[in-house]
Design an enzyme around this catalytic site. Structure first.
Site, mmCIF file in Angstrom:
data_model
loop_
_atom_site.group_PDB
_atom_site.id
_atom_site.type_symbol
_atom_site.label_atom_id
_atom_site.label_comp_id
_atom_site.label_asym_id
_atom_site.label_seq_id
_atom_site.Cartn_x
_atom_site.Cartn_y
_atom_site.Cartn_z
ATOM 1 N N ASP A 92 15.157 -0.588 37.865
ATOM 2 C CA ASP A 92 15.195 -0.038 39.214
ATOM 3 C C ASP A 92 15.966 -0.999 40.112
ATOM 4 O OD1 ASP A 92 13.452 -2.100 39.770
ATOM 5 O OD2 ASP A 92 11.701 -0.830 40.037
ATOM 6 N N SER A 93 16.304 -0.545 41.303
ATOM 7 C CA SER A 93 17.217 -1.322 42.148
ATOM 8 C C SER A 93 16.525 -2.429 42.913
ATOM 9 C CB SER A 93 17.902 -0.391 43.149
ATOM 10 O OG SER A 93 16.950 0.136 44.061
ATOM 11 N N GLY A 95 14.674 -1.714 45.548
ATOM 12 C CA GLY A 95 14.487 -1.224 46.908
ATOM 13 C C GLY A 95 13.030 -1.080 47.296
ATOM 14 N N TYR A 96 12.234 -0.472 46.429
ATOM 15 C CA TYR A 96 10.820 -0.256 46.744
ATOM 16 C C TYR A 96 10.108 -1.582 46.970
ATOM 17 C CZ TYR A 96 5.901 0.866 46.167
ATOM 18 O OH TYR A 96 4.546 0.963 46.360
ATOM 19 N N GLN A 188 15.356 11.048 48.378
ATOM 20 C CA GLN A 188 14.276 10.646 49.276
ATOM 21 C C GLN A 188 13.948 11.807 50.216
ATOM 22 O OE1 GLN A 188 12.296 8.181 49.202
ATOM 23 N NE2 GLN A 188 13.282 6.678 47.861
ATOM 24 N N GLY A 215 10.227 7.954 46.350
ATOM 25 C CA GLY A 215 9.413 8.082 47.545
ATOM 26 C C GLY A 215 8.143 8.886 47.354
ATOM 27 N N CYS A 303 -7.490 9.503 18.885
ATOM 28 C CA CYS A 303 -6.299 8.653 19.006
ATOM 29 C C CYS A 303 -6.119 7.800 17.746
ATOM 30 C CB CYS A 303 -6.438 7.755 20.237
ATOM 31 S SG CYS A 303 -5.015 6.683 20.549
ATOM 32 N N CYS A 308 -7.656 2.110 18.626
ATOM 33 C CA CYS A 308 -8.645 3.101 18.192
ATOM 34 C C CYS A 308 -8.808 3.128 16.679
ATOM 35 C CB CYS A 308 -8.249 4.479 18.718
ATOM 36 S SG CYS A 308 -8.287 4.575 20.526
#
Length: 372
Positions: A92-93, A95-96, A188, A215, A303, A308
């Site tokens: 990811d960039s 930004g968040y 966004q 977003g 599972c 498991c």
């Protein structure tokens, strides 16, 4: 080098099964991506990660820029070599993460300036720099630098963030020059559907090899997430993969897939695992609880993950109660396997054209019994 094909479609929903080809292998969709923020999925080796059937992982540009720095990673041969992961990676960039710093950052059309949360040094991050860092890291898929507005935010604030996101996308496209990477744009618009529509139209106009819905999962209630996904996903081009950022519950995943989303990521399964919580069916089990003290069943009887298959609930309870690192690893492995297995079950249901019947309950409310 990059190619996305839709292989099957659901008759009664927008769900689809696809295949994204990258320089480091295939991503079969729908698919859940584990998050390896600092080039590691916390507490899990690359070999263990492959055993969960994970196909692609996410790493964080912002954190890797702060430590160890993209120069170190590039010198080591890129992020795949650095972390010994030979399958696809998405970065990811950042930004968040930058915008989550709140008062520590200053935002304008040029970019963002902020104090490093590590050492207080002054850092500037622009669209050009975010893309250059990601080119140095060498991931298969890189994300455009965007402004992610908080929740709640006024329409004026969200509209400003949208305009800046689109302006920055132009600069990201102009900067990105690596042919063995795919640059994705980000839609966004907060909870304002008209802004989401405009953002989807603008991002699609760049004809990028993939588009993300950003977003969401920033504090809004789940019904708002569903409304955004149902409105935005159909507006995106059919011929490219659609990525819903920050989603990692089976209900949200089912809603997303029903509306044509292809993959998603979230820190939730490993974060829960590190806090002693297991995802079992549609429930969250706190393994610290005394009811597991003499329960000798597998964690999840449906599972077949390492946890498991080899360990019972009493042993996991013992590990968690004593803060043993192995317990956190085993729960994280199971939780990842759980979501990846759920992704595969949705794919099979789409291929068999029974998705709308088999997964309808997950799109409405949580249920206690299921067949996957």
């Amino acid at each position: 080098m990059f190619d996305f094909k839709v292989l099957s479609r659901s008759t009664n929903t927008a769900g689809r099964v696809g295949r994204l080809s990258t320089p480091h292998g295939i991503l079969s969709t729908p698919q859940f991506m584990p998050v390896g923020t600092l080039g590691t999925v916390k507490g899990i080796t690359a070999t263990q990660l492959k055993d969960t059937n994970a196909q692609m992982i996410l790493a964080n540009t912002f954190h890797l820029h702060l430590q160890p720095g993209e120069a170190i990673i590039k010198e080591s041969g890129g992020l795949h070599s650095f972390m010994s992961w030979d399958q696809p990676i998405l970065t990811d960039s950042g930004g968040y993460q930058v915008f989550s710093l709140g008062k520590l950052n200053k935002i304008d059309d040029f970019g963002v300036s902020f104090k490093s949360p590590r050492d207080g040094s002054h850092i500037e991050l622009t669209p050009e720099k975010a893309i250059q860092i990601q080119m140095d890291l060498g991931a298969d898929v890189v994300m455009a630098f965007d402004q992610c507005p908080p929740y709640p935010a006024s329409k004026v604030e969200v509209e400003e963030a949208c305009k800046r996101t689109h302006l920055w996308l132009e600069r990201c496209v102009a900067t990105h020059s690596k042919e063995d990477q795919a640059l994705f744009g980000i839609v966004q618009g907060g909870c304002f559907l008209d802004l989401r529509e405009e953002s989807a139209r603008r991002v699609a106009s760049f004809h990028l090899p993939g588009i993300a819905i950003g977003g969401v999962s920033v504090g809004e209630p789940s019904d708002q997430i569903h409304k955004i996904v149902r409105h935005v996903a159909p507006l995106l081009p059919n011929e490219v993969p659609r990525y819903l950022m920050g989603i990692g519950t089976i209900r949200e995943m089912a809603v997303a897939v029903a509306n044509g989303v292809d993959f998603f990521d979230c820190v939730l399964p490993t974060r829960l695992g590190r806090h002693g919580t297991a995802l079992v069916r549609d429930e969250r089990w706190n393994l610290r609880n005394a009811c597991f003290r003499n329960d000798y069943q597998p964690l999840d009887t449906t599972c077949v993950c390492e946890t498991c298959t080899n360990y019972n609930r009493a042993y996991l309870h013992h590990l968690i109660r004593n803060d043993e690192l192995l317990g956190l690893t085993l729960l994280s492995l199971h939780n990842l396997s759980h979501l990846i297995r759920f992704s595969r079950a949705m794919a099979v249901a789409i291929e068999d054209d029974c998705f709308s019947e088999d997964f309808a309950p997950w799109q409405k409310s949580s249920i206690a019994h299921y067949t996957w």
